[in-house]
Design a protein around this motif. Sequence first.
Motif, short mmCIF file in Angstrom:
data_model
loop_
_atom_site.label_atom_id
_atom_site.label_comp_id
_atom_site.label_asym_id
_atom_site.label_seq_id
_atom_site.Cartn_x
_atom_site.Cartn_y
_atom_site.Cartn_z
N SER A 178 -25.58 -28.66 -2.17
CA SER A 178 -25.00 -27.72 -1.19
C SER A 178 -23.48 -27.73 -1.27
O SER A 178 -22.84 -26.67 -1.17
CB SER A 178 -25.40 -28.11 0.24
N ASP A 235 -18.47 -24.80 -2.86
CA ASP A 235 -17.29 -24.55 -3.70
C ASP A 235 -17.45 -23.24 -4.46
O ASP A 235 -16.52 -22.45 -4.58
CB ASP A 235 -17.11 -25.68 -4.73
N MET A 247 -30.47 -17.62 -6.44
CA MET A 247 -31.06 -17.99 -5.16
C MET A 247 -30.18 -18.98 -4.42
O MET A 247 -30.01 -18.93 -3.21
CB MET A 247 -32.46 -18.57 -5.37
N ASN A 248 -29.61 -19.90 -5.19
CA ASN A 248 -28.71 -20.89 -4.61
C ASN A 248 -27.47 -20.21 -4.02
O ASN A 248 -27.07 -20.45 -2.88
CB ASN A 248 -28.32 -21.88 -5.71
N GLY A 307 -28.29 -18.03 -1.12
CA GLY A 307 -28.60 -18.84 0.05
C GLY A 307 -27.36 -19.30 0.79
O GLY A 307 -27.31 -19.25 2.03
N ILE A 308 -26.35 -19.72 0.04
CA ILE A 308 -25.14 -20.21 0.71
C ILE A 308 -24.32 -19.06 1.26
O ILE A 308 -23.75 -19.14 2.35
CB ILE A 308 -24.30 -21.12 -0.24
N LYS A 339 -25.43 -16.21 2.33
CA LYS A 339 -26.11 -15.66 3.50
C LYS A 339 -25.90 -16.57 4.71
O LYS A 339 -25.66 -16.09 5.83
CB LYS A 339 -27.60 -15.50 3.22
N ARG A 340 -25.95 -17.89 4.49
CA ARG A 340 -25.71 -18.80 5.60
C ARG A 340 -24.30 -18.61 6.16
O ARG A 340 -24.05 -18.76 7.34
CB ARG A 340 -25.92 -20.25 5.13
N GLY A 369 -32.09 -12.20 -1.12
CA GLY A 369 -31.83 -12.84 0.17
C GLY A 369 -31.55 -11.84 1.28
O GLY A 369 -31.34 -12.25 2.43
N ASP A 370 -31.53 -10.56 0.97
CA ASP A 370 -31.29 -9.56 2.02
C ASP A 370 -32.61 -9.07 2.60
O ASP A 370 -33.61 -8.97 1.90
CB ASP A 370 -30.53 -8.36 1.46
N GLY A 371 -32.56 -8.75 3.86
CA GLY A 371 -33.77 -8.30 4.54
C GLY A 371 -34.05 -6.83 4.27
O GLY A 371 -33.21 -6.10 3.73
N ARG A 372 -35.24 -6.43 4.64
CA ARG A 372 -35.66 -5.05 4.44
C ARG A 372 -35.75 -4.44 5.83
O ARG A 372 -36.53 -4.92 6.65
CB ARG A 372 -37.04 -5.06 3.80
#
Lengths: 255, 471
Positions: A191, A196, A218-219, A222-223, A225-226, A250-253
Amino acid sequence: MTATSTPHVALFVSCLVDLMRPTVGFAAVKLLQDAGCTVDVPQQTCCGQPAYNSGDRDNARKVARGLLQQFQDYDYIIVPSGSCAGMLSHDLVDLFDDGDEAVLAADVAARTQELTSFLVDIMGINGVAASYDGIVTYHDSCSSLRAMQVRDQPRRLLESVNGLTLREAQDHQVCCGFGGTFCVKYPAVSSAMAADKADRLAETGADTVVAGDLGCLMNIAGILKRRRSPIRVRHVAEVLAGMTDTPAIGDGRPT
Amino acid sequence: MERSARAFTHNAHKALADDVLQDNLVKLKGNFLVRRERARDSLPEFDVLRDEAKAIKDHTLAHLDLYLEAFEAQVTATGGQVHWARDAAEARAIVLEICRAEGARTVTKGKSMIAEEIALNPYLEAHGIEPVETDLGEYIIQLANEPPSHIIAPAIHKNRQQVAELFADNHAHLDGRLLDDIDDMLADARKVLRERFLKADIGITGANFMVAETGQTIIVTNEGNGDLTQLLPRVHIALASIEKAVPSLEDVTTILRVLARSATGQEMASYTTFSAGGRRDGETDGPEAFHVVIVDNGRSAMLGSEVQDMLRCIRCGCCLNACPVYGKLGGHVYGTTYSGPMGSVLSPSLFGIDEMHHLPNASTLCGRCEDVCPMRIPIPRMLRYWRERETERGLAPSTARWGLNLWSAFASRPTLYRRLMRIGVGVLGRLGRRHGGFANLPLAGGWTRAREMPAPEGQTFQDRWQRGERP
């Protein structure tokens, strides 16, 4: 290697593309067909890399064995992932010591290509007929870069995309912290490395980050989006194939 | 040093939470690697030199016994003496014996990783002999009672403020005053160390090379402290591990051309010092006696093994500078003398995988270490080799083994795999559809603490393809 006029290629979709992001698979097929290839998708599961890199040779061999049977008789095996391509073209031969399997493994290895380098280096494609309105930064996945020598190929193709501006991030060649099972074994370190990476990507002012490996994507997604970052994350094949009407990784529909 | 490699995860969490350390580590990237790239780019034959350097070491390792014997013969012929140490205990005992024979009370030391490896300082202290580190970085961490955190920049983890505090606490003449100017700190350290240099009975250095042709040991430094350490006292002891042998001066020259460039981006280090024998008749300076202690400590077992290539390492530290994991954590977390990628291969090779099995896993196998290594050491391949030994010996956590077995059971049965994945991906796809990812996912707590887990699209590619869907 030179290409026959209509190479018969097998797509190795990679397990992450198969399970998480089929769009990438279809984008790869489109790019290959546009380049004049006939594309098949043989039955497949995984390249065995998770076990191989974990030091579990037996399980890696068990999984990779199926691949040897399924991926014969193609001119090329094309992988939209530098790390699986690295596994097939470098490490597979290390799993099978001798006999028929070793011969088959060497054969698979010799025919395996990462998607963008296949398009540019072997098919001689210098541009694609796609549009993408945005500023894009390209993250070099470690295996793409170091195992498969993929560096200029995706950039050259991206630069040909109508409306796209390419901008380099500082440390674009530094690992994002995914590292296959590393992110499971050492999630906190992973993480911190991803954090970084996210900082460097944000500095570019790009609205989209692309890479050639779904693990890294994905990594990174993920960061970002958080952090509620507006930066979109896509596989390079999606942008090159013009298949960007689906939500980014990682985006919603919206329902 | 006290080893704590088993505590790697704990150490790593502490390092990540240490804001000062995190700030200090940023220096690494800006300094060494950028300069290394500049040095590489300005030397067109850099990669050719790397190949030559690699070939020299490979040749030497293939005939190591011959070159070590030749080295010993030359050292003896030039008036020096060679001592052989099978392990750390023997090496320490040899050094102590020399110290006692000379009636030594204070020894100065140039930076030496092998001295760290054999834990020489605490041993000498326990036997009434005061060791004084004279490399500035080593001196700083000696004051702090810490091991080095980097091969060539042992105190890279400390900032100016921290160093000022150490000086204030340890240099009586400062009366607790904090120096804030780097030049003032340097002058202060120089003043303190000058007295130590003059007082020392014996000087102990490492050796970057042992030249078989001439019987010379060579040290490469930037501060000149190594020269003073080996020239001023009556006796010079050079400590070297067996793989430091090189056949000839010409070979050394080739390796030197990649060493400093890889380490600090310099063309050459400021000082490259050759030692041969003690003071001869008619000579006016230099030590009267010259001892070389050649240490094995696990290395001969690496010869002919899968990790032999690691013995090519010339300790430039370049892989540490390039490693993103080292860059986030620093060297102390590795809990052993050698840190970073090179250490994660060397430490299990020297000290056993049982104690060191976390280290080969502390890498994303990104390959940057191999990319920059001047000796072209296939570090990722050897990290994987140690992971395999870890698996064989059942040292990996049972959850990981269980997980891989389960995964391979499915992944080697394509039909079953597809059925199961279809269900899993379908469920997760529906659950994550609106948000696009998961803020929390069972069994993925480590991931989701700082990151979302992107949701799958909902159907597998292979299912859609089988149903005839085409782009």
